[in-house]
Motif scaffolding. Sequence first.
Motif, mmCIF file in Angstrom:
data_model
loop_
_atom_site.group_PDB
_atom_site.id
_atom_site.type_symbol
_atom_site.label_atom_id
_atom_site.label_comp_id
_atom_site.label_asym_id
_atom_site.label_seq_id
_atom_site.Cartn_x
_atom_site.Cartn_y
_atom_site.Cartn_z
ATOM 1 N N ASN A 273 0.799 -1.218 0.000
ATOM 2 C CA ASN A 273 0.000 0.000 0.000
ATOM 3 C C ASN A 273 0.835 1.273 0.000
ATOM 4 O OD1 ASN A 273 -2.334 -1.526 0.116
ATOM 5 N ND2 ASN A 273 -2.329 -1.583 2.340
ATOM 6 N N ILE A 274 2.162 1.147 -0.063
ATOM 7 C CA ILE A 274 3.039 2.308 -0.063
ATOM 8 C C ILE A 274 3.556 2.527 -1.488
ATOM 9 C CG2 ILE A 274 5.076 3.389 0.936
ATOM 10 C CD1 ILE A 274 2.911 2.845 2.994
ATOM 11 N N LEU A 275 3.371 3.734 -1.993
ATOM 12 C CA LEU A 275 3.687 4.036 -3.385
ATOM 13 C C LEU A 275 4.719 5.153 -3.513
ATOM 14 C CD1 LEU A 275 -0.015 4.336 -4.644
ATOM 15 C CD2 LEU A 275 1.393 2.293 -4.638
ATOM 16 N N SER A 276 5.488 5.059 -4.570
ATOM 17 C CA SER A 276 6.349 6.144 -5.003
ATOM 18 C C SER A 276 5.769 6.635 -6.322
ATOM 19 C CB SER A 276 7.775 5.636 -5.207
ATOM 20 O OG SER A 276 8.546 6.617 -5.861
ATOM 21 N N ILE A 277 5.597 7.938 -6.437
ATOM 22 C CA ILE A 277 4.988 8.509 -7.632
ATOM 23 C C ILE A 277 6.011 9.412 -8.311
ATOM 24 C CG2 ILE A 277 3.093 9.899 -8.545
ATOM 25 C CD1 ILE A 277 1.547 9.092 -5.947
ATOM 26 N N THR A 278 6.337 9.091 -9.554
ATOM 27 C CA THR A 278 7.319 9.873 -10.299
ATOM 28 C C THR A 278 6.861 11.325 -10.395
ATOM 29 O OG1 THR A 278 7.925 7.935 -11.594
ATOM 30 C CG2 THR A 278 8.543 10.064 -12.492
ATOM 31 N N PHE B 123 -5.904 6.783 -8.562
ATOM 32 C CA PHE B 123 -5.804 6.353 -7.176
ATOM 33 C C PHE B 123 -6.025 7.534 -6.237
ATOM 34 C CE2 PHE B 123 -2.647 4.059 -9.726
ATOM 35 C CZ PHE B 123 -3.062 2.752 -9.551
ATOM 36 N N VAL B 124 -6.562 7.240 -5.059
ATOM 37 C CA VAL B 124 -6.629 8.225 -3.984
ATOM 38 C C VAL B 124 -5.490 7.865 -3.037
ATOM 39 C CG1 VAL B 124 -8.007 9.160 -2.088
ATOM 40 C CG2 VAL B 124 -9.123 8.455 -4.220
ATOM 41 N N VAL B 125 -4.586 8.815 -2.812
ATOM 42 C CA VAL B 125 -3.401 8.567 -1.997
ATOM 43 C C VAL B 125 -3.280 9.620 -0.904
ATOM 44 C CG1 VAL B 125 -2.140 7.428 -3.864
ATOM 45 C CG2 VAL B 125 -1.895 9.882 -3.554
ATOM 46 N N ASN C 270 -2.250 8.218 -15.623
ATOM 47 C CA ASN C 270 -1.133 8.562 -16.498
ATOM 48 C C ASN C 270 0.174 8.788 -15.728
ATOM 49 O OD1 ASN C 270 -2.173 10.867 -15.348
ATOM 50 N ND2 ASN C 270 -1.756 12.172 -17.102
ATOM 51 N N HIS C 271 0.133 8.831 -14.397
ATOM 52 C CA HIS C 271 1.335 8.976 -13.591
ATOM 53 C C HIS C 271 2.057 7.632 -13.479
ATOM 54 C CE1 HIS C 271 -0.422 12.782 -12.224
ATOM 55 N NE2 HIS C 271 0.816 13.100 -11.877
ATOM 56 N N ASN C 272 3.371 7.702 -13.393
ATOM 57 C CA ASN C 272 4.168 6.492 -13.203
ATOM 58 C C ASN C 272 4.221 6.190 -11.700
ATOM 59 O OD1 ASN C 272 5.871 4.358 -13.454
ATOM 60 N ND2 ASN C 272 7.636 5.540 -14.155
ATOM 61 N N VAL C 273 3.561 5.124 -11.283
ATOM 62 C CA VAL C 273 3.452 4.762 -9.873
ATOM 63 C C VAL C 273 4.180 3.443 -9.647
ATOM 64 C CG1 VAL C 273 1.824 4.158 -8.037
ATOM 65 C CG2 VAL C 273 1.230 5.932 -9.681
ATOM 66 N N SER C 274 5.023 3.407 -8.607
ATOM 67 C CA SER C 274 5.735 2.180 -8.245
ATOM 68 C C SER C 274 5.337 1.769 -6.832
ATOM 69 C CB SER C 274 7.249 2.399 -8.270
ATOM 70 O OG SER C 274 7.678 2.770 -9.554
#
Length: 132
Positions: free
Chosen positions: A5-10, A26-28, A42-46
């Motif tokens: 559930n932890i994301l890094s967003i470019t 996503f709602v973050v 369209n965001h790069n999410v890891s």
Amino acid sequence: MSLDNILSITGKPGLYQLKSKARSGFVVESLIDKKTSIVGINHNVSVLKDISIYTYSEDVPLKEVFSKIADKEEKGPAISHKASKNELQDYFSQVLPEYDEDRVYASDIKKVIQWYNLLQSNDLLAALDEEE
């Protein structure tokens, strides 16, 4: 909670906790300032669970790197991610001596340490133990 559930967003600083999925993205919630936002598809999410660090023998999951830092620091904060390049590399080589210095850049080390400190300051390191 787990690293699922932890994301890094470019293009966005820090880490984000996934709150829910929507049709348009996503709602973050930011782990830095606790603000909720919507991230488009369209965001790069890891997802942190899917990130690994190169070593000379095999790729080490980020979760294991975080665990090694936590052991070294007795679950306390690591050095600042704003330390010099040489300090960061020396620190990282103490944590993960076999990391591939040709493929793991100083910017990668900086991110890993910053992410560890964010997780530590938000009391999310326990999630690493729960997953095991």
